[in-house]
Motif scaffolding. Sequence first.
Motif, PDB file in Angstrom:
ATOM      1  N   LEU A  21      22.521 -16.050 114.136  1.00 54.26           N
ATOM      2  CA  LEU A  21      22.928 -14.816 114.803  1.00 54.26           C
ATOM      3  C   LEU A  21      22.762 -13.643 113.846  1.00 54.26           C
ATOM      4  CD1 LEU A  21      26.198 -16.164 116.400  1.00 54.26           C
ATOM      5  CD2 LEU A  21      24.408 -15.036 117.729  1.00 54.26           C
ATOM      6  N   PHE A  22      22.416 -12.486 114.393  1.00 57.86           N
ATOM      7  CA  PHE A  22      22.277 -11.284 113.588  1.00 57.86           C
ATOM      8  C   PHE A  22      23.497 -10.386 113.759  1.00 57.86           C
ATOM      9  CE2 PHE A  22      20.781  -6.793 113.214  1.00 57.86           C
ATOM     10  CZ  PHE A  22      20.470  -6.814 111.857  1.00 57.86           C
ATOM     11  N   ARG A  23      24.291 -10.257 112.723  1.00 58.80           N
ATOM     12  CA  ARG A  23      25.440  -9.361 112.634  1.00 58.80           C
ATOM     13  C   ARG A  23      26.422  -9.492 113.804  1.00 58.80           C
ATOM     14  NH1 ARG A  23      24.327  -3.459 110.437  1.00 58.80           N
ATOM     15  NH2 ARG A  23      26.531  -3.807 109.965  1.00 58.80           N
ATOM     16  N   PRO A  24      26.795 -10.698 114.194  1.00 63.11           N
ATOM     17  CA  PRO A  24      27.704 -10.829 115.341  1.00 63.11           C
ATOM     18  C   PRO A  24      29.083 -10.236 115.082  1.00 63.11           C
ATOM     19  CG  PRO A  24      27.522 -12.922 114.185  1.00 63.11           C
ATOM     20  CD  PRO A  24      26.471 -12.011 113.589  1.00 63.11           C
ATOM     21  N   GLU A  25      29.494 -10.179 113.816  1.00 61.14           N
ATOM     22  CA  GLU A  25      30.799  -9.583 113.507  1.00 61.14           C
ATOM     23  C   GLU A  25      30.822  -8.106 113.915  1.00 61.14           C
ATOM     24  OE1 GLU A  25      29.808 -12.860 110.604  1.00 61.14           O
ATOM     25  OE2 GLU A  25      28.808 -11.049 111.317  1.00 61.14           O
ATOM     26  N   ALA A  26      29.691  -7.427 113.760  1.00 63.48           N
ATOM     27  CA  ALA A  26      29.620  -6.017 114.153  1.00 63.48           C
ATOM     28  C   ALA A  26      29.728  -5.873 115.670  1.00 63.48           C
ATOM     29  CB  ALA A  26      28.318  -5.395 113.650  1.00 63.48           C
ATOM     30  N   ASN A  27      29.107  -6.797 116.403  1.00 68.65           N
ATOM     31  CA  ASN A  27      29.240  -6.776 117.862  1.00 68.65           C
ATOM     32  C   ASN A  27      30.678  -7.035 118.290  1.00 68.65           C
ATOM     33  OD1 ASN A  27      26.190  -7.958 117.457  1.00 68.65           O
ATOM     34  ND2 ASN A  27      26.337  -6.650 119.261  1.00 68.65           N
TER      35      ASN A  27
END
Length: 360
Positions: A88-94
């Motif tokens: 996953l790419f940057r899911p924490e930001a989402n």
Amino acid sequence: MATFTVVPSDSPLPEAERKALMAEPGFGRVFTDHMATAVWTPEAGWSDHRIGKLQNFSLHPSAAVLHYAQEIFEGLKVYRHADGSLWLFRPEANAARFARSAERLALPLLDEETFLTSVTELVRQDEPWVPAYGGEESLYLRPFMFASEGFLGVRPAAEITYCVIACPVAGLFQGGVSGVRLWVSTNYTRAAPGGTGAAKCGGNYASSLAAQLEARDHGCDQVMYVDGVEHEWLEESGTMNMFMVTADHELVTPGLGTILEGITRDSILRLADRHGLTPVERRVSLTELRQRCADGTVTEVFAAGTAAVITPIIGFNGDGFEVKVADGEPGKTTMALREHLLDIQHGRAQDPFGWMRRVL
């Protein structure tokens, strides 16, 4: 953090049919076998967390989302790397932006760990749907939350449904990256101070459709929004954030406030110094854009978002004017930034920021 009970679908798509659909998935037309769901009420909080068969919702005709648009969503991608692993790419930001959007739309907070668990477990269940390594294909995830209570009063709903669905998607530039021309609209406004522009909610996108049609009526590919008071200050390009590359090596983008805080936007700003650019967030006027494109001190313009990653902008049209950006072709720096970000996402380049989160 909640635990999601997994109930595998009793009718997954046969392998041959799945592969046929994945050969030309387009964007948002082909969906995987499962979805993640949970339900919130004031009495129970979040409950019934599950990964189950993709299926239709059953809603009362008075469901609040149908009348008052109380809903939010996110968009993020999963990439298969050369060794077959999934990231996953940057899911924490989402997850963090989802929480901010929920607050603005008077929806209950879904904690970030539960958000991350929901997308991770769905990807693990539907691993065969993640496209093979080697192109720009990926698995797109759409987490969303909506007011499912049947009630016509105007107040925050007392029943909320959370869901994540997934679809394999092709890169948007199958025949090679091409530039787009934008229509600068003074008839339609993207957002205003105190509005919902910084939230990722469906109403923002519904209200953009007329502006998109206006752009196409003027021979342009998308709309470029300016502020609703002076019609002078640049905001966003349709569903994407906008950037200018200048002759003195600045990477300039309109500041936040009334626009969406794009995760791709933030990623590009953090890559800027690796491409000899100084990132700058500030107000940008239409007058400045037109003058600097004309005198050559703006050398490239592009838009950025999850779906297309980076889209070169080759010109702008508006009432009484046409502006060409440089030679009217995708810019060198634009393409280098695009490739750099894609290389990180697909595992072809180092990830010095810790953006990638392994799923499998």
